[in-house]
Design a protein around this motif. Structure first.
Motif, PDB file in Angstrom:
ATOM      1  N   TYR A   1       0.862  -1.182   0.000  1.00 26.89           N
ATOM      2  CA  TYR A   1       0.000   0.000   0.000  1.00 26.89           C
ATOM      3  C   TYR A   1       0.891   1.222   0.000  1.00 26.89           C
ATOM      4  O   TYR A   1       2.067   1.159   0.397  1.00 26.89           O
ATOM      5  CB  TYR A   1      -0.906   0.029   1.249  1.00 26.89           C
ATOM      6  N   ALA A   2       0.352   2.348  -0.446  1.00 18.75           N
ATOM      7  CA  ALA A   2       1.082   3.622  -0.371  1.00 18.75           C
ATOM      8  C   ALA A   2       0.107   4.738  -0.697  1.00 18.75           C
ATOM      9  O   ALA A   2      -0.907   4.517  -1.353  1.00 18.75           O
ATOM     10  CB  ALA A   2       2.249   3.654  -1.344  1.00 18.75           C
ATOM     11  N   GLY A   3       0.442   5.908  -0.232  1.00 12.22           N
ATOM     12  CA  GLY A   3      -0.412   7.057  -0.507  1.00 12.22           C
ATOM     13  C   GLY A   3       0.383   8.200  -1.089  1.00 12.22           C
ATOM     14  O   GLY A   3       1.601   8.286  -0.907  1.00 12.22           O
ATOM     15  N   TYR A   4      -0.320   9.063  -1.816  1.00 16.45           N
ATOM     16  CA  TYR A   4       0.330  10.256  -2.352  1.00 16.45           C
ATOM     17  C   TYR A   4      -0.607  11.450  -2.182  1.00 16.45           C
ATOM     18  O   TYR A   4      -1.802  11.365  -2.486  1.00 16.45           O
ATOM     19  CB  TYR A   4       0.691  10.089  -3.836  1.00 16.45           C
ATOM     20  N   VAL A   5      -0.041  12.533  -1.678  1.00 16.02           N
ATOM     21  CA  VAL A   5      -0.802  13.772  -1.491  1.00 16.02           C
ATOM     22  C   VAL A   5       0.029  14.914  -2.076  1.00 16.02           C
ATOM     23  O   VAL A   5       1.212  15.044  -1.751  1.00 16.02           O
ATOM     24  CB  VAL A   5      -1.056  14.032   0.021  1.00 16.02           C
ATOM     25  N   PRO A   6      -0.569  15.733  -2.972  1.00 14.81           N
ATOM     26  CA  PRO A   6       0.189  16.873  -3.514  1.00 14.81           C
ATOM     27  C   PRO A   6       0.707  17.767  -2.391  1.00 14.81           C
ATOM     28  O   PRO A   6       0.113  17.837  -1.316  1.00 14.81           O
ATOM     29  CB  PRO A   6      -0.850  17.613  -4.362  1.00 14.81           C
ATOM     30  N   LYS A   7       1.790  18.471  -2.670  1.00 16.17           N
ATOM     31  CA  LYS A   7       2.463  19.177  -1.575  1.00 16.17           C
ATOM     32  C   LYS A   7       1.881  20.553  -1.259  1.00 16.17           C
ATOM     33  O   LYS A   7       2.192  21.124  -0.222  1.00 16.17           O
ATOM     34  CB  LYS A   7       3.951  19.292  -1.866  1.00 16.17           C
TER      35      LYS A   7
ATOM     36  N   VAL B   1      -7.396  14.399   7.984  1.00 15.07           N
ATOM     37  CA  VAL B   1      -8.179  15.506   7.424  1.00 15.07           C
ATOM     38  C   VAL B   1      -7.773  16.861   7.990  1.00 15.07           C
ATOM     39  O   VAL B   1      -7.822  17.875   7.296  1.00 15.07           O
ATOM     40  CB  VAL B   1      -9.695  15.250   7.618  1.00 15.07           C
ATOM     41  N   THR B   2      -7.335  16.884   9.232  1.00 15.90           N
ATOM     42  CA  THR B   2      -6.983  18.164   9.855  1.00 15.90           C
ATOM     43  C   THR B   2      -5.811  18.821   9.133  1.00 15.90           C
ATOM     44  O   THR B   2      -5.681  20.028   9.111  1.00 15.90           O
ATOM     45  CB  THR B   2      -6.598  17.971  11.335  1.00 15.90           C
ATOM     46  N   ARG B   3      -4.972  18.000   8.502  1.00 13.77           N
ATOM     47  CA  ARG B   3      -3.782  18.537   7.836  1.00 13.77           C
ATOM     48  C   ARG B   3      -3.912  18.623   6.320  1.00 13.77           C
ATOM     49  O   ARG B   3      -3.316  19.486   5.688  1.00 13.77           O
ATOM     50  CB  ARG B   3      -2.560  17.685   8.189  1.00 13.77           C
ATOM     51  N   ILE B   4      -4.665  17.671   5.744  1.00 15.04           N
ATOM     52  CA  ILE B   4      -4.724  17.660   4.268  1.00 15.04           C
ATOM     53  C   ILE B   4      -6.123  17.917   3.710  1.00 15.04           C
ATOM     54  O   ILE B   4      -6.287  18.015   2.505  1.00 15.04           O
ATOM     55  CB  ILE B   4      -4.168  16.340   3.688  1.00 15.04           C
TER      56      ILE B   4
ATOM     57  N   VAL C   1      10.074   2.932   0.739  1.00 11.60           N
ATOM     58  CA  VAL C   1       8.814   3.512   0.233  1.00 11.60           C
ATOM     59  C   VAL C   1       8.333   4.555   1.252  1.00 11.60           C
ATOM     60  O   VAL C   1       8.265   4.262   2.448  1.00 11.60           O
ATOM     61  CB  VAL C   1       7.740   2.408   0.064  1.00 11.60           C
ATOM     62  N   PRO C   2       8.021   5.756   0.781  1.00 10.88           N
ATOM     63  CA  PRO C   2       7.651   6.795   1.752  1.00 10.88           C
ATOM     64  C   PRO C   2       6.389   6.458   2.548  1.00 10.88           C
ATOM     65  O   PRO C   2       5.401   5.973   1.989  1.00 10.88           O
ATOM     66  CB  PRO C   2       7.423   8.043   0.886  1.00 10.88           C
ATOM     67  N   LYS C   3       6.463   6.699   3.840  1.00  9.21           N
ATOM     68  CA  LYS C   3       5.286   6.530   4.691  1.00  9.21           C
ATOM     69  C   LYS C   3       4.417   7.773   4.543  1.00  9.21           C
ATOM     70  O   LYS C   3       4.888   8.819   4.087  1.00  9.21           O
ATOM     71  CB  LYS C   3       5.729   6.351   6.144  1.00  9.21           C
ATOM     72  N   ILE C   4       3.166   7.655   4.973  1.00  8.70           N
ATOM     73  CA  ILE C   4       2.231   8.766   4.793  1.00  8.70           C
ATOM     74  C   ILE C   4       2.739  10.038   5.465  1.00  8.70           C
ATOM     75  O   ILE C   4       2.654  11.129   4.903  1.00  8.70           O
ATOM     76  CB  ILE C   4       0.826   8.387   5.328  1.00  8.70           C
ATOM     77  N   GLU C   5       3.307   9.880   6.658  1.00  2.60           N
ATOM     78  CA  GLU C   5       3.813  11.056   7.368  1.00  2.60           C
ATOM     79  C   GLU C   5       4.878  11.776   6.531  1.00  2.60           C
ATOM     80  O   GLU C   5       4.885  13.001   6.438  1.00  2.60           O
ATOM     81  CB  GLU C   5       4.367  10.641   8.733  1.00  2.60           C
ATOM     82  N   GLU C   6       5.756  10.989   5.911  1.00  2.00           N
ATOM     83  CA  GLU C   6       6.793  11.597   5.064  1.00  2.00           C
ATOM     84  C   GLU C   6       6.178  12.347   3.898  1.00  2.00           C
ATOM     85  O   GLU C   6       6.640  13.418   3.506  1.00  2.00           O
ATOM     86  CB  GLU C   6       7.697  10.506   4.467  1.00  2.00           C
ATOM     87  N   VAL C   7       5.149  11.754   3.329  1.00  7.04           N
ATOM     88  CA  VAL C   7       4.514  12.357   2.153  1.00  7.04           C
ATOM     89  C   VAL C   7       3.821  13.662   2.538  1.00  7.04           C
ATOM     90  O   VAL C   7       4.014  14.698   1.899  1.00  7.04           O
ATOM     91  CB  VAL C   7       3.502  11.384   1.503  1.00  7.04           C
ATOM     92  N   ILE C   8       3.021  13.616   3.607  1.00  5.82           N
ATOM     93  CA  ILE C   8       2.219  14.815   3.894  1.00  5.82           C
ATOM     94  C   ILE C   8       2.982  15.895   4.654  1.00  5.82           C
ATOM     95  O   ILE C   8       2.526  17.023   4.746  1.00  5.82           O
ATOM     96  CB  ILE C   8       0.883  14.483   4.605  1.00  5.82           C
ATOM     97  N   SER C   9       4.158  15.544   5.159  1.00  9.19           N
ATOM     98  CA  SER C   9       4.923  16.588   5.853  1.00  9.19           C
ATOM     99  C   SER C   9       5.617  17.510   4.849  1.00  9.19           C
ATOM    100  O   SER C   9       6.120  18.568   5.213  1.00  9.19           O
ATOM    101  CB  SER C   9       5.938  15.968   6.810  1.00  9.19           C
TER     102      SER C   9
END
Lengths: 134, 354, 393
Positions: free
Chosen positions: B12-18, B266-269, B324-332
């Motif tokens: 699994y993995a997630g991606y969120v634009p910066k 949700v509070t952050r993204i 593989v980046p963890k969600i925290e790494e991606v959204i930070s």
């Protein structure tokens, strides 16, 4: 770009499929049918080769006056990237601050929208690059 | 709905634009108290996609990382389902483009799903069925969105972009799906008509008769059918259109703040729609230990919920060593932008050209 | 390289060019005819004596939706019976047309050949004209990814700065010098001086290149009349001889070139031209080099062998390329200030070389020049052509 002309290169634009000369081992992107080094010795010896998508910036520029298709991204950074396999290509550098960009900067390929035919036309996707340690 | 054979998450993995925008920035443009709005919705910032990002690119990046995590080759993927309410094309599947970008074409089945915010978990269930029936080895289920709120609408404070991809199979699984169930009604709380750019919604009608009713009924149904209680779970992930709803629903059903907090992004993204529960689950898995139990309930307007009972396996240990980046790494990785830039990025203004 | 034997010496006996600029009232055919007729008049010839017409034109198809322009120009010049051919090699179309004219005369196939170049760029918007220039780069592997023509040269500039210490001041000095020369050229699009500060403070186009590092979008035409040198005596004054030419090629995409700060096509073209003429770079007194951007001139004066690699910027800053200094570069004002009617550029350069060699360059005259060199690049440097000229006696 007309649909078939884009579609024909989908493998290259999505996945970085280049070619490798079975004669000298050199890797090319975009793929070539003839190795410029080996010429006739390479004929029918060019095999498909998938680039890893990692490389480093050779040189770069920040574009302030883009082609109208890229207006919404302006200003943006273009770079010439040398991949780990030694092939060189031109691509957009996204999610990067121009102040941080320099020759040798490590980058990785990611897929983005390259553009679209028109608002109701086809969307073109393909590789762009982002800093490896974003 | 109990799977016939072992089925679970292999990767699994997630991606969120910066890019991020703060509620104040939005409120200032429309003469609203954005900070107050943010506090009441419990949204500090929401993600904004760059103009060159959409559901295809978000799905592709997440899927690429999910494959890396699962350590499988592209030709081992037998199915790809992409759930979204913001597919770039009304007609022309996102899944075909994602499949080609992963080099999984042509020997696989692929389709797009739409069920407002639960299209991603609908894809989970499809892959579970195909895997546990023995029809396929590996299926990719993706939930991703780049949702839009009309300028000035309350949704502008929350509608965000992001997604997560799950590789579902039966061997070498990181977490097992023990059980799933759904709860589906015809409830018109939120919709977007064909050809319209922005969705419409029923205001406060989206709360009690919609989100809360479906989330609680579906969750309770799962608890009843599996004979479990909220306290049996280490974590719970609920759909999160804002920060307030899942907290309230969790409390009402007897789940603690500690259980839901790891998956409450949700509070952050902001609200990533079809991406919300898949991303919340991914963030939870990032910190889970072998044996941990996770309850998941999504919600999609229109309306329906899917619940899942998940148990983490010993294989989860390897996630900790992977690059593989963890969600925290991606959204930070975040860069705050102005409303003007946001309006440009989301094509609320455009150059009038092609 | 094959040694060429038994070629006839070729002379330029006529030159003509139009004003360069935004010529709203002139069409492509008018530009071509005006330049051609001026050249014939200069040579004292009539249209019915012309045996062959070559037309250098880059992109009439995209700029004015007109292909097949060579017979069109011949027809409206009143010589529809004369065989005519268009030559295209991006922005080197004019230089390549001159090469074809040279070969036709040198080989003995023809005696009187007119080589013209014309481009009508302002019938489309400025942005569209720039996009059409970009079409000489690799459409499938450069521009589709967002690279503009400007940005490809900007990356060469950045590379040159990073590897050779070239500065923005040095780039600006190219523009300052060429504007100073253009101020003495009545046909120039921008016949006025500028300052380094003005050039450096211009809006950025593609970093490090600003608006005044770029050549303009121009309309214009230029033409020369060629004949065997042995017949040139029957025309007025001392003719100018095309001593040699050399053409070079390189990879289409900039990224394919290992050293982005060098144009191999220029090096290759120059090497052949020098060898065939039995001259060295030091023998050249003046040169019209392709300066579509300021960086291009700096690279050109290195790749042509006038200065060591990496020294072009410094040499420019030290004034070594000014009129009547070490070597006079772009006495006409170059593409930068005289203007860039793309397909005509190579012939604009030839016109300037003839004026200089015949002592007709007025205020911008180089002192008694022996050899002149002209250098024309196609696109971002996948093709280049060099001609060496001198006064024939």
């Amino acid at each position: 770009m007309p649909i078939p002309r884009f579609w024909r290169e989908i493998k290259q634009r999505y996945k970085g499929i280049g070619s490798r000369c079975e004669n000298c081992g050199k890797i090319y992107f975009p793929p070539r049918k003839i190795c410029p080094e080996c010429r006739r010795e390479s004929f029918q010896k060019m095999e498909e080769y998938e680039l890893e998508g990692k490389g480093e910036v050779v040189t770069y520029t920040k574009i302030n006056e883009p082609h109208p298709e890229f207006e919404m991204l302006s200003p943006y950074i273009m770079a010439i990237v040398e991949t780990e396999e030694g092939a060189r290509l031109t691509g957009h550098l996204v999610d990067a601050d121009i102040e941080d960009v320099e020759p040798g900067m490590k980058v990785e390929a990611t897929m983005r929208k390259l553009g679209e035919e028109s608002r109701d036309g086809l969307i073109y996707y393909g590789y762009k690059f982002w800093p490896l340690d974003r | 709905m109990k799977p016939k054979d072992d089925v679970g998450i292999k990767g699994y993995a997630g991606y969120v634009p910066k890019y991020r925008i703060a509620p104040k920035e939005v409120g200032d443009v429309w003469g609203k108290d954005g900070e107050l709005m943010g506090r009441s919705l419990r949204i500090n910032s929401k993600s904004v996609p760059s103009p060159d990002e959409d559901v295809v690119t978000i799905s592709t990046q997440a899927a690429k990382w999910a494959m890396e995590r699962a350590e499988i080759d592209s030709d081992e993927i037998d199915a790809i389902y992409v759930g979204s309410e913001s597919h770039p094309y009304a007609v022309k599947p996102t899944a075909t483009i994602v499949a080609a970008s992963l080099a999984a074409s042509p020997n696989l089945t692929a389709a797009d799903y739409e069920f407002a915010c639960k299209a991603g978990t609908a894809a989970f269930q499809t892959c579970m069925g195909l895997v546990s029936s023995g029809m396929i080895e590996n299926g990719m289920a993706i939930g991703a969105d780049t949702s839009q709120g009309a300028p000035g609408d309350a949704l502008e404070f929350s509608a965000a972009a992001g997604g997560a991809a799950y590789l579902i199979g039966s061997e070498n699984i990181l977490a097992r799906f023990n059980y799933t169930c759904s709860y589906t009604t015809d409830t018109p709380d939120f919709w977007r008509r064909e050809g319209e750019k922005y969705p419409q919604h029923g205001g406060r009608f989206t709360g009690k008769p919609a989100y809360f009713k479906h989330i609680t009924n579906c969750t309770n149904k799962l608890l009843k059918e599996t004979g479990k209680e909220p306290g049996d779970y280490d974590y719970a992930v609920f759909h999160q259109p804002n920060g307030k709803f899942p907290m309230k629903a969790a409390k009402k059903m007897g789940f603690s703040k500690e259980q839901i907090e790891p998956g409450l992004l949700v509070t952050r993204i902001g609200n990533t729609y079809s991406g919300a529960v898949p991303l919340g689950l991914a963030a939870t898995l990032d910190q889970a230990e072998p044996g941990d139990k996770i309850l998941v309930t999504s919600y999609g307007s229109g309306a329906g919920s899917d619940s899942f009972d998940i148990v983490v396996t010993d294989n989860i240990e390897k996630v900790k060593e992977q690059s593989v980046p963890k969600i925290e790494e991606v959204i930070s990785k975040e860069e705050f932008i102005s409303y003007a830039k946001y309006a440009k990025f989301r094509e609320k203004i455009h150059d009038g050209g092609a | 390289m094959t040694e060429v034997h038994n070629l006839r010496d070729v002379a330029i006996i006529g030159i003509g060019e139009t004003q360069i600029g935004e010529l709203w009232d002139k069409s492509l055919r008018e530009l071509g005819i005006e330049a051609g007729l001026k050249a014939l008049k200069y040579a004292g010839l009539h249209g019915d004596e012309v045996e062959k017409l070559y037309v250098g034109n880059m992109s009439a198809g995209k700029l004015i939706n007109q292909e097949h322009v060579a017979p069109l120009i011949a027809d409206y010049a009143g010589i529809s019976e004369v065989p005519s051919t268009r030559i295209e090699s991006g922005s080197a179309s004019g230089g390549m047309a001159l090469a074809e004219g040279y070969k036709a005369v040198a080989s003995g196939m023809e005696d009187i050949v007119v080589v013209g170049g014309a481009e009508k760029m302002t019938d489309v918007g400025e942005q569209e004209a720039k996009d059409i220039l970009s079409s000489t780069a690799d459409q499938e592997w450069e521009t589709v990814f967002g690279a503009t023509f400007d940005s490809l040269y900007a990356m060469m500039a950045r590379y040159h700065m990073d590897n050779h210490g070239t500065t923005k001041d040095q780039l600006a000095q190219v523009a300052v010098k060429n504007h100073a020369n253009a101020a003495k050229n009545p046909n120039a699009q921008y016949p006025r001086e500028t300052s380094k500060k003005f050039v450096k403070n211009a809006p950025m186009v593609a970093d490090p290149l600003g608006m005044f590092d770029c050549a303009p979008i121009s309309d214009g035409g230029a033409a020369v009349v060629l004949c065997p040198a042995e017949r040139a005596d029957s025309f007025d004054g001392d003719p100018v001889e095309i001593v040699s030419l050399g053409q070079g090629g390189d990879h289409m995409a900039v990224h394919e070139r290992r050293d982005i700060g060098t144009m191999k096509a220029t090096e290759r073209a120059a090497k052949k031209a020098y060898k065939r003429a039995s001259v060295k770079p030091q023998d050249i007194d003046f040169a019209e080099v392709h300066d579509n951007y300021t960086i291009t001139e700096i690279m050109a004066i290195e790749d042509l062998g006038f200065f060591e690699k990496g020294e072009g910027g410094r040499a420019t800053e030290e004034g070594k390329t000014e009129l009547n200094s070490d070597i006079s570069i772009n006495t006409s004002g170059g593409l930068k200030a005289k203007g860039r009617p793309v397909g005509a550029v190579g012939l604009n350069q030839a016109v300037e070389a003839v004026l200089q060699l015949r002592g007709e360059a007025g205020e911008r005259q180089v002192d008694q020049p022996g050899y002149g060199l002209i250098h024309n690049i196609g696109g971002t440097g996948a093709s280049a052509i060099v001609h060496i000229l001198r006064r024939w006696s």
